[in-house]
Motif scaffolding. Structure first.
Motif, mmCIF file in Angstrom:
data_model
loop_
_atom_site.group_PDB
_atom_site.id
_atom_site.type_symbol
_atom_site.label_atom_id
_atom_site.label_comp_id
_atom_site.label_asym_id
_atom_site.label_seq_id
_atom_site.Cartn_x
_atom_site.Cartn_y
_atom_site.Cartn_z
ATOM 1 N N VAL A 120 -114.206 -19.650 31.988
ATOM 2 C CA VAL A 120 -115.503 -20.244 32.225
ATOM 3 C C VAL A 120 -116.397 -19.269 32.973
ATOM 4 O O VAL A 120 -117.581 -19.158 32.714
ATOM 5 N N GLN A 125 -119.145 -21.663 36.246
ATOM 6 C CA GLN A 125 -118.426 -22.727 36.940
ATOM 7 C C GLN A 125 -119.207 -23.203 38.156
ATOM 8 O O GLN A 125 -119.247 -24.399 38.448
ATOM 9 N N ALA A 129 -120.835 -26.971 38.767
ATOM 10 C CA ALA A 129 -120.504 -27.768 39.941
ATOM 11 C C ALA A 129 -121.733 -28.201 40.724
ATOM 12 O O ALA A 129 -121.674 -29.181 41.467
ATOM 13 N N ARG A 271 -118.935 -35.631 35.316
ATOM 14 C CA ARG A 271 -118.606 -35.027 36.603
ATOM 15 C C ARG A 271 -119.306 -35.818 37.692
ATOM 16 O O ARG A 271 -120.526 -35.965 37.683
ATOM 17 N N HIS A 281 -117.188 -29.649 43.350
ATOM 18 C CA HIS A 281 -116.154 -29.242 42.415
ATOM 19 C C HIS A 281 -116.316 -30.046 41.130
ATOM 20 O O HIS A 281 -117.063 -31.014 41.081
ATOM 21 N N LEU A 282 -115.599 -29.620 40.094
ATOM 22 C CA LEU A 282 -115.772 -30.216 38.778
ATOM 23 C C LEU A 282 -114.930 -31.461 38.563
ATOM 24 O O LEU A 282 -115.296 -32.331 37.799
ATOM 25 N N PRO A 284 -110.601 -32.721 37.989
ATOM 26 C CA PRO A 284 -109.485 -32.202 37.189
ATOM 27 C C PRO A 284 -109.671 -32.338 35.682
ATOM 28 O O PRO A 284 -109.286 -31.442 34.935
ATOM 29 N N HIS A 287 -112.404 -29.861 34.492
ATOM 30 C CA HIS A 287 -111.889 -28.499 34.644
ATOM 31 C C HIS A 287 -110.917 -28.161 33.519
ATOM 32 O O HIS A 287 -110.994 -27.082 32.902
ATOM 33 N N LEU A 290 -112.789 -27.905 30.071
ATOM 34 C CA LEU A 290 -113.587 -26.690 29.973
ATOM 35 C C LEU A 290 -112.730 -25.464 29.667
ATOM 36 O O LEU A 290 -113.165 -24.544 28.985
ATOM 37 N N HIS A 291 -111.512 -25.425 30.178
ATOM 38 C CA HIS A 291 -110.663 -24.250 30.003
ATOM 39 C C HIS A 291 -109.832 -24.275 28.726
ATOM 40 O O HIS A 291 -109.268 -23.241 28.356
#
Length: 303
Positions: A120, A125, A129, A271, A281-282, A284, A287, A290-291
């Motif tokens: 990302v 990232q 966020a 989010r 933060h994003l 879990p 996150h 996205l990955h």
């Protein structure tokens, strides 16, 4: 306030893919497109001296870049209103600020392969966020299968996408902004909407679902499916043209979303906007998606 589709452009293959995706998204939604390049002032490190005859700062390549990409997109998308801009300051500051004025901010991410997911990036990232507007992350070459748009003909007619839009739904905190974005994206693409909800067994049976009586397990599954249908009913009425597929599965939501992303034109996740002493933060699920998702991912911030 009139909004636009904004693309963060730095000349990388990922950002060029994001620019093409953003142009198609702008066409689908009937919005203008803005290509934004962040120009951060260059300051020599301590003790560094420039040779005689060398300028005090590197030549700015941002303006030629944005105008070149704008010209290429204009050729492929006749009639689309395109603006090239530069923002002074660090990329995070420029992009996060632009997100507040955007209908959607589009960023690129560098692909790393199906097993390792994709990177990302620290700037993307951080923007994800902090932004309080929708942000879409595009992976080079990832969206062409699920988002096959017909060639532009200059008529302004909407193009068609074959891949479904996938929505990650949390029944404990259903969010109108998230659901509305997903339905709107599916309607714009004339694509089906696949709503995915992952749920868990009671903790007492988490390690061995076989301990749960079949009738109880089936009853829980039926109740969860009913709750999902009830939550979506008003949106089916608002978007009657959208074909909706509902999926309720036991297990982690992120795993099911990644599986459902294959061949999708867009994956939509939420989010929660959280402000704390340790920063933002994003979450879990966002996150993980996205990955590892193969398709572009839209992250929708909500309270």
């Amino acid at each position: 306030m009139s909004r636009t589709v904004i693309v963060g452009l730095d000349g990388s293959p990922a950002s060029l893919a994001a620019a093409e995706w953003g142009a198609r998204e702008a066409r689908l939604r009937g919005l203008p497109l803005t290509l934004l390049h962040a120009l951060e002032d260059w300051v020599p490190s301590y003790g560094y001296t420039l040779p005689p005859g060398v300028a005090d700062a590197p030549e700015d390549e941002g303006e030629p870049l944005t105008h070149e990409v704008a010209g290429q997109l204009a050729e492929r998308h006749p009639g689309l209103e395109i603006t090239a801009k530069q923002g002074d300051g660090p990329p995070l500051t420029v992009l996060a600020g632009a997100a507040q004025e955007a209908e959607v901010l589009v960023l690129g991410s560098r692909g790393l392969g199906s097993l390792t997911g994709f990177l990302v990036g620290s700037v993307s990232q951080a923007v994800l966020a902090h932004a309080e507007r929708p942000v879409v992350v595009v992976r080079p070459g990832s969206w062409t299968e699920g988002d096959r748009l017909s060639p532009p003909d200059g008529s302004g007619a909407r193009s068609e996408a074959r891949g479904p839009v996938v929505l990650g739904m949390d029944l404990s905190r259903p969010c109108d902004a998230l659901i509305d974005y997903a339905f709107g994206a599916a309607a714009a693409r004339r694509a089906p909407l696949r709503v995915v909800h992952g749920w868990s067994m009671p903790p007492a049976y988490g390690f061995d679902p076989a301990l749960l009586a079949p009738e109880v397990r089936d009853g829980m599954a039926a109740g969860t499916a009913t709750a999902l249908g009830d939550a979506l009913r008003p949106w089916r009425g608002k978007y009657p043209e959208v074909q909706v597929e509902e999926e309720c599965s036991v297990g982690q939501a992120a795993v099911h979303l990644v599986e459902s992303s294959v061949g999708a034109s867009l994956v939509v996740v939420g989010r929660r906007i959280r402000r704390s002493a340790i920063g933002t933060h994003l979450g879990p699920v966002a996150h993980a998606v996205l990955h590892h998702c193969a398709a572009p991912v839209a992250v929708i911030p909500h309270p």
